[in-house]
Design an enzyme around this catalytic site. Structure first.
Site, PDB file in Angstrom:
ATOM      1  N   PHE A   1      -8.819  61.165  91.452  1.00  0.00           N
ATOM      2  CA  PHE A   1      -8.619  60.617  92.808  1.00  0.00           C
ATOM      3  C   PHE A   1      -8.593  61.705  93.877  1.00  0.00           C
ATOM      4  O   PHE A   1      -8.556  61.399  95.061  1.00  0.00           O
ATOM      5  CB  PHE A   1      -7.262  59.878  92.860  1.00  0.00           C
ATOM      6  CG  PHE A   1      -6.084  60.833  92.820  1.00  0.00           C
ATOM      7  CD1 PHE A   1      -5.677  61.409  91.629  1.00  0.00           C
ATOM      8  CD2 PHE A   1      -5.420  61.172  93.985  1.00  0.00           C
ATOM      9  CE1 PHE A   1      -4.625  62.319  91.601  1.00  0.00           C
ATOM     10  CE2 PHE A   1      -4.361  62.081  93.963  1.00  0.00           C
ATOM     11  CZ  PHE A   1      -3.963  62.658  92.767  1.00  0.00           C
TER      12      PHE A   1
ATOM     13  N   GLU B   1       1.052  61.689  79.550  1.00  0.00           N
ATOM     14  CA  GLU B   1       0.860  62.664  80.631  1.00  0.00           C
ATOM     15  C   GLU B   1       2.069  62.815  81.554  1.00  0.00           C
ATOM     16  O   GLU B   1       2.188  63.821  82.258  1.00  0.00           O
ATOM     17  CB  GLU B   1      -0.378  62.309  81.470  1.00  0.00           C
ATOM     18  CG  GLU B   1      -0.238  61.049  82.299  1.00  0.00           C
ATOM     19  CD  GLU B   1      -1.483  60.771  83.153  1.00  0.00           C
ATOM     20  OE1 GLU B   1      -2.593  60.757  82.596  1.00  0.00           O
ATOM     21  OE2 GLU B   1      -1.321  60.556  84.365  1.00  0.00           O
TER      22      GLU B   1
ATOM     23  N   ILE C   1     -15.052  51.269  90.298  1.00  0.00           N
ATOM     24  CA  ILE C   1     -15.423  52.624  89.877  1.00  0.00           C
ATOM     25  C   ILE C   1     -16.583  52.569  88.868  1.00  0.00           C
ATOM     26  O   ILE C   1     -17.535  53.346  88.967  1.00  0.00           O
ATOM     27  CB  ILE C   1     -14.200  53.364  89.286  1.00  0.00           C
ATOM     28  CG1 ILE C   1     -13.141  53.568  90.378  1.00  0.00           C
ATOM     29  CG2 ILE C   1     -14.605  54.702  88.680  1.00  0.00           C
ATOM     30  CD1 ILE C   1     -11.790  54.070  89.876  1.00  0.00           C
TER      31      ILE C   1
ATOM     32  N   HIS D   1      -5.465  64.562  85.618  1.00  0.00           N
ATOM     33  CA  HIS D   1      -5.443  63.365  86.474  1.00  0.00           C
ATOM     34  C   HIS D   1      -5.798  63.723  87.922  1.00  0.00           C
ATOM     35  O   HIS D   1      -5.016  63.490  88.842  1.00  0.00           O
ATOM     36  CB  HIS D   1      -4.065  62.684  86.416  1.00  0.00           C
ATOM     37  CG  HIS D   1      -4.157  61.207  86.699  1.00  0.00           C
ATOM     38  ND1 HIS D   1      -3.420  60.264  86.033  1.00  0.00           N
ATOM     39  CD2 HIS D   1      -4.914  60.513  87.593  1.00  0.00           C
ATOM     40  CE1 HIS D   1      -3.713  59.058  86.494  1.00  0.00           C
ATOM     41  NE2 HIS D   1      -4.618  59.188  87.445  1.00  0.00           N
ATOM     42  N   GLN D   2      -6.996  64.265  88.076  1.00  0.00           N
ATOM     43  CA  GLN D   2      -7.423  64.680  89.411  1.00  0.00           C
ATOM     44  C   GLN D   2      -8.620  63.886  89.918  1.00  0.00           C
ATOM     45  O   GLN D   2      -9.201  64.218  90.955  1.00  0.00           O
ATOM     46  CB  GLN D   2      -7.747  66.187  89.428  1.00  0.00           C
ATOM     47  CG  GLN D   2      -8.990  66.573  88.625  1.00  0.00           C
ATOM     48  CD  GLN D   2      -9.316  68.050  88.739  1.00  0.00           C
ATOM     49  OE1 GLN D   2      -8.660  68.882  88.123  1.00  0.00           O
ATOM     50  NE2 GLN D   2     -10.333  68.393  89.522  1.00  0.00           N
TER      51      GLN D   2
ATOM     52  N   THR E   1     -11.411  58.515  82.267  1.00  0.00           N
ATOM     53  CA  THR E   1     -10.803  58.833  83.565  1.00  0.00           C
ATOM     54  C   THR E   1      -9.954  57.655  84.026  1.00  0.00           C
ATOM     55  O   THR E   1      -9.608  57.557  85.191  1.00  0.00           O
ATOM     56  CB  THR E   1     -11.875  59.115  84.638  1.00  0.00           C
ATOM     57  OG1 THR E   1     -12.733  57.979  84.726  1.00  0.00           O
ATOM     58  CG2 THR E   1     -12.689  60.357  84.329  1.00  0.00           C
ATOM     59  N   SER E   2      -9.636  56.752  83.088  1.00  0.00           N
ATOM     60  CA  SER E   2      -8.985  55.501  83.491  1.00  0.00           C
ATOM     61  C   SER E   2      -7.467  55.581  83.307  1.00  0.00           C
ATOM     62  O   SER E   2      -6.741  55.894  84.252  1.00  0.00           O
ATOM     63  CB  SER E   2      -9.604  54.353  82.713  1.00  0.00           C
ATOM     64  OG  SER E   2      -9.259  53.153  83.306  1.00  0.00           O
ATOM     65  N   ARG E   3      -6.990  55.302  82.106  1.00  0.00           N
ATOM     66  CA  ARG E   3      -5.566  55.465  81.796  1.00  0.00           C
ATOM     67  C   ARG E   3      -5.450  55.948  80.358  1.00  0.00           C
ATOM     68  O   ARG E   3      -6.193  55.493  79.475  1.00  0.00           O
ATOM     69  CB  ARG E   3      -4.795  54.146  81.964  1.00  0.00           C
ATOM     70  CG  ARG E   3      -4.493  53.758  83.410  1.00  0.00           C
ATOM     71  CD  ARG E   3      -3.511  54.709  84.083  1.00  0.00           C
ATOM     72  NE  ARG E   3      -3.228  54.353  85.463  1.00  0.00           N
ATOM     73  CZ  ARG E   3      -3.868  54.844  86.521  1.00  0.00           C
ATOM     74  NH1 ARG E   3      -4.843  55.717  86.364  1.00  0.00           N
ATOM     75  NH2 ARG E   3      -3.526  54.483  87.743  1.00  0.00           N
TER      76      ARG E   3
ATOM     77  N   ASP F   1      -9.371  62.833  81.799  1.00  0.00           N
ATOM     78  CA  ASP F   1      -8.630  63.116  83.042  1.00  0.00           C
ATOM     79  C   ASP F   1      -7.241  62.481  82.962  1.00  0.00           C
ATOM     80  O   ASP F   1      -6.428  62.667  83.865  1.00  0.00           O
ATOM     81  CB  ASP F   1      -9.397  62.554  84.248  1.00  0.00           C
ATOM     82  CG  ASP F   1      -8.780  62.987  85.568  1.00  0.00           C
ATOM     83  OD1 ASP F   1      -8.489  64.190  85.716  1.00  0.00           O
ATOM     84  OD2 ASP F   1      -8.559  62.130  86.446  1.00  0.00           O
TER      85      ASP F   1
HETATM   86  P1  NAI Z   1     -11.283  47.468  89.181  1.00  0.00           P
HETATM   87  O1  NAI Z   1     -10.167  46.498  89.105  1.00  0.00           O
HETATM   88  O2  NAI Z   1     -12.227  47.397  90.352  1.00  0.00           O
HETATM   89  O3  NAI Z   1     -12.204  47.355  87.855  1.00  0.00           O
HETATM   90  C1  NAI Z   1     -11.678  47.275  86.567  1.00  0.00           C
HETATM   91  C2  NAI Z   1     -12.660  46.483  85.729  1.00  0.00           C
HETATM   92  O4  NAI Z   1     -12.189  46.483  84.399  1.00  0.00           O
HETATM   93  C3  NAI Z   1     -12.794  45.015  86.168  1.00  0.00           C
HETATM   94  O5  NAI Z   1     -14.163  44.685  86.360  1.00  0.00           O
HETATM   95  C4  NAI Z   1     -12.181  44.248  85.013  1.00  0.00           C
HETATM   96  O6  NAI Z   1     -12.793  42.977  84.803  1.00  0.00           O
HETATM   97  C5  NAI Z   1     -12.465  45.192  83.860  1.00  0.00           C
HETATM   98  N1  NAI Z   1     -11.656  44.919  82.676  1.00  0.00           N
HETATM   99  C6  NAI Z   1     -10.436  44.327  82.593  1.00  0.00           C
HETATM  100  N2  NAI Z   1     -10.072  44.195  81.304  1.00  0.00           N
HETATM  101  C7  NAI Z   1     -11.085  44.725  80.565  1.00  0.00           C
HETATM  102  C8  NAI Z   1     -11.312  44.874  79.176  1.00  0.00           C
HETATM  103  N3  NAI Z   1     -10.424  44.429  78.266  1.00  0.00           N
HETATM  104  N4  NAI Z   1     -12.458  45.453  78.776  1.00  0.00           N
HETATM  105  C9  NAI Z   1     -13.371  45.885  79.673  1.00  0.00           C
HETATM  106  N5  NAI Z   1     -13.224  45.759  81.008  1.00  0.00           N
HETATM  107  C10 NAI Z   1     -12.081  45.190  81.437  1.00  0.00           C
HETATM  108  O7  NAI Z   1     -10.627  48.906  89.041  1.00  0.00           O
HETATM  109  P2  NAI Z   1     -11.234  50.297  89.504  1.00  0.00           P
HETATM  110  O8  NAI Z   1     -10.860  50.581  90.912  1.00  0.00           O
HETATM  111  O9  NAI Z   1     -12.673  50.366  89.132  1.00  0.00           O
HETATM  112  O10 NAI Z   1     -10.388  51.309  88.587  1.00  0.00           O
HETATM  113  C11 NAI Z   1     -10.549  51.334  87.186  1.00  0.00           C
HETATM  114  C12 NAI Z   1      -9.422  52.141  86.583  1.00  0.00           C
HETATM  115  O11 NAI Z   1      -9.582  53.521  86.958  1.00  0.00           O
HETATM  116  C13 NAI Z   1      -8.032  51.785  87.140  1.00  0.00           C
HETATM  117  O12 NAI Z   1      -7.465  50.712  86.440  1.00  0.00           O
HETATM  118  C14 NAI Z   1      -7.266  53.047  86.909  1.00  0.00           C
HETATM  119  O13 NAI Z   1      -6.649  52.957  85.642  1.00  0.00           O
HETATM  120  C15 NAI Z   1      -8.331  54.134  86.880  1.00  0.00           C
HETATM  121  N6  NAI Z   1      -8.198  55.084  87.986  1.00  0.00           N
HETATM  122  C16 NAI Z   1      -8.098  56.414  87.680  1.00  0.00           C
HETATM  123  C17 NAI Z   1      -7.975  57.366  88.683  1.00  0.00           C
HETATM  124  C18 NAI Z   1      -7.921  58.816  88.391  1.00  0.00           C
HETATM  125  O14 NAI Z   1      -7.503  59.597  89.256  1.00  0.00           O
HETATM  126  N7  NAI Z   1      -8.311  59.266  87.208  1.00  0.00           N
HETATM  127  C19 NAI Z   1      -7.898  56.941  90.092  1.00  0.00           C
HETATM  128  C20 NAI Z   1      -8.094  55.520  90.299  1.00  0.00           C
HETATM  129  C21 NAI Z   1      -8.211  54.638  89.272  1.00  0.00           C
END
Ligand code: NAI
Length: 336
Positions: free
Chosen positions: A298, A263, A155, A295-296, A232-234, A258
């Protein structure tokens, strides 16, 4: 497989039914959120399907073991709500959807940035009341601003691509920098430098013990005055109380969320007739420069289709060995 799906809404049923026509699993849709109190609803199923706010903790895993359930299908990328060690100890497989539409979340991040910056949500309400005053709606050009991206995975990389199109300078922080991001112009720096240089900071890292409250009072202190912070992460990556202090002191100029630490008790439900008990969340709602969505990120049809496909593919792969099983374990994420 017989799959008991928790926390389902009408849209889950719609997309899973459509995609399941090609898989033929037997899905029971349950509205309840998965907790220690509701886990027994899965009795008779071979697998459980859980969403982001379902609690797959040690107790729930033990309940599944007793019920003979050997597969947990997460219809999400994040897996911080699962006790992976407990699952491992009881030989329960956990699978997830590693990537569905990175565009969905990256584009929603942009929606928060543009909404906060140009205050379209406030302008919309004003114009409906025939109030055409521009007082308080002043924004800034994104062009030439510095955007700090924490977590440059799937992302974060897509978000970098979008922001480079706006003519922003991009900084990144990630323990595993990637070349694609570098090629898109991301300069990898230490976290403190990202904090001090960025006009906009956006979080795209997973929730882990390392990232829990990564944005705390100390981090906020290092940021530029008036910084825009987007998550938008967690939720737990941000210490919400520290952020509220940052908003009160005007150190933080804009906040877009988000996701939120607590939540589980709020999001995905219509609470418009209820009294919100969470005073921290209620305080966030009082700021004119805070924009919250429930949390929208996705929530696009492309993402929901892809989530259903990968989830059901995981079930088939577990049962037959055909195709890829996107397993997560307490030691490693096999497909990250
Ligand atoms: P991904 O696994 O492809 O990328 C996560 C990145 O974070 C990786 O490059 C990893 O090395 C890095 N990372 C790990 N520990 C770290 C740290 N301490 N500091 C900085 N970077 C660090 O995951 P993706 O698909 O990009 O998703 C990212 C996050 O987005 C998910 O973990 C999830 O929490 C959130 N998410 C939110 C959604 C929403 O609806 N708001 C939907 C989907 C995901």
């Amino acid at each position: 497989m017989q799959i008991a799906m928790f926390s389902t809404k009408s849209y889950d049923r719609e997309f899973f039914d459509r995609v399941n026509a090609d898989f033929g699993h037997d899905i029971t849709y349950l509205e309840s959120r998965l907790t220690g109190e509701t886990s027994s609803l899965a009795e008779g199923a071979d697998a459980v399907c859980a969403f982001v706010n379902d609690q797959v903790d040690g107790q729930v895993i033990a309940d599944f073991d007793e019920l003979g359930i050997k597969l947990v299908l997460l219809r999400s990328a994040g897996f911080n709500n699962v006790d992976l060690r407990a699952a491992h100890d009881r030989d329960i497989t956990v699978a997830r959807v590693p990537a569905y539409s990175p565009h969905a979340v990256a584009e929603h991040t942009l929606a928060l940035i543009l909404g906060l910056n140009r205050q379209t949500h406030r302008a919309y309400n004003r114009v409906r009341e025939r109030n055409f005053s521009l007082e308080g709606l002043l924004g800034f050009d994104l062009h030439g601003k510095t955007v700090g991206i924490i977590g440059t995975g799937t992302i974060g990389t897509t978000f970098a691509q979008i922001m480079s199109g706006f003519g922003c300078d991009l900084l990144g922080f990630d323990p595993y920098p990637n070349d694609e991001c570098r090629q898109r112009g991301v300069e990898y720096v230490e976290l403190s430098e990202l904090f001090s240089r960025s006009h906009i900071i956006s979080l795209h890292c997973p929730m882990t013990p390392d990232t829990h409250h990564m944005i705390d009072a100390d981090a906020i202190e290092q940021m530029r005055d008036g910084v825009m912070l987007i998550n938008t992460s967690r939720g737990c990556i941000i210490d919400t109380r520290a952020v509220i202090e940052g908003l009160k002191s005007e150190k933080i100029g804009h906040l877009g969320l988000d996701v939120y630490e607590e939540e589980e008790d709020l999001f995905f439900e219509d609470l418009s007739e209820r009294i919100i008990q969470d005073d921290v969340f209620a305080r966030l709602l009082t700021f004119p420069n805070v924009l919250i969505t429930g949390h929208q990120g996705f929530f696009t049809s492309e993402a929901l289709t892809s989530i259903a496909e990968t989830t059901l593919q995981n079930a088939t792969a577990f049962k037959t060995g055909d195709g890829t099983l996107h397993e997560v374990t307490h030691q490693r994420v096999t497909d990250a």
